[in-house]
Write a protein that holds these residues in place. Structure first.
Motif, mmCIF file in Angstrom:
data_model
loop_
_atom_site.group_PDB
_atom_site.id
_atom_site.type_symbol
_atom_site.label_atom_id
_atom_site.label_comp_id
_atom_site.label_asym_id
_atom_site.label_seq_id
_atom_site.Cartn_x
_atom_site.Cartn_y
_atom_site.Cartn_z
ATOM 1 N N ARG A 29 -90.705 18.498 72.386
ATOM 2 C CA ARG A 29 -91.064 17.650 73.530
ATOM 3 C C ARG A 29 -90.370 16.294 73.448
ATOM 4 O O ARG A 29 -89.842 15.780 74.426
ATOM 5 C CB ARG A 29 -92.578 17.421 73.574
ATOM 6 N N ARG A 106 -97.247 16.693 78.692
ATOM 7 C CA ARG A 106 -96.816 17.262 77.402
ATOM 8 C C ARG A 106 -96.423 18.722 77.566
ATOM 9 O O ARG A 106 -95.378 19.154 77.072
ATOM 10 C CB ARG A 106 -97.941 17.122 76.382
ATOM 11 N N ALA A 109 -93.111 19.049 79.611
ATOM 12 C CA ALA A 109 -91.920 18.705 78.833
ATOM 13 C C ALA A 109 -91.496 19.868 77.947
ATOM 14 O O ALA A 109 -90.301 20.182 77.829
ATOM 15 C CB ALA A 109 -92.192 17.465 77.986
ATOM 16 N N LEU A 110 -92.463 20.536 77.326
ATOM 17 C CA LEU A 110 -92.145 21.662 76.448
ATOM 18 C C LEU A 110 -91.606 22.845 77.246
ATOM 19 O O LEU A 110 -90.600 23.454 76.872
ATOM 20 C CB LEU A 110 -93.387 22.076 75.662
ATOM 21 N N GLU A 113 -88.094 22.171 78.424
ATOM 22 C CA GLU A 113 -87.146 22.213 77.315
ATOM 23 C C GLU A 113 -86.804 23.656 76.943
ATOM 24 O O GLU A 113 -85.638 23.990 76.698
ATOM 25 C CB GLU A 113 -87.729 21.479 76.104
#
Length: 203
Positions: A29, A106, A109-110, A113
């Motif tokens: 993250r 959170r 974002a993960l 990605e």
């Protein structure tokens, strides 16, 4: 009761694996997949790099485990729908919860990605596409079961596939919106999604 050494060892290994996954997820993250090295993940997890390699062969294996963990959560949610007296109602009742999940900074974002890495890395792409195929299949079965409960006709396969893609796109798109526009009107989105999902599920 006599302790079971084998069971204790398995439980300890499971906890250690989860510890690594949580640490890796935080690193991915904050720094991205490529910038987050195994040494950094090890520091975050509070263990040695060698210890991490005891559980995971490489970073791709860690991503696979993170994706698998997410898939287990999805399966549990869909199983809960399938056991409901009114599946379609159960899906609609969960909209607000899913909006919160998909707009969590959170988690977004993960997820972004991992998707970005999927576009570059064939191994990660294979992992995410396998998860997607399993989730799509289960969601399709859940929708058809819900329509059957309400006496609605089965959908042609191509129509069902399109509806599944639209439903998934609606929620996955919230990951992007949660990053670009954190001050989302969640109540307003929930009301609109309710209308759209009703049409997708019942029409």
């Amino acid at each position: 009761m006599v302790p079971n050494p084998g069971r204790c060892e398995r439980e300890s290994a499971t906890l250690r694996r989860q510890q690594v996954l949580d640490a890796a997820a935080d690193c991915f993250r904050r720094h991205g997949f490529h910038s987050a090295g195994m040494a950094q993940i090890a520091r975050e997890a509070g263990m040695s790099v060698g210890h991490i390699y005891h559980y995971f062969e490489n970073k791709e294996a860690i991503i696979a485990a993170i994706v698998d963990r997410d898939l287990v959560r999805i399966i549990e949610i869909l199983e809960g729908f399938r056991n409901a007296e009114d599946i379609i109602k159960a899906i609609l009742n969960r909209v607000a919860v899913d909006i919160d999940t998909h707009t969590d900074a959170r988690d977004s974002a993960l997820q972004l990605e991992i998707l970005a890495e999927s576009s570059r890395n064939p191994e990660v792409a294979k992992i995410t596409r396998t998860k997607d195929a399993i989730g799509r299949k289960l969601l399709g079965e859940t929708i058809e079961n819900g329509r059957r409960q309400r006496g609605l006709p089965p959908l042609p396969a191509t129509d069902l596939d399109a509806r599944i893609d639209v439903m998934i796109a609606l929620f996955e798109g919230l990951n992007c919106r949660g990053v670009s526009h954190p001050q989302l009107n969640r109540d307003g989105i929930s009301a609109v999604l309710d209308k759209v999902l009703r049409q997708l599920l019942e029409d």
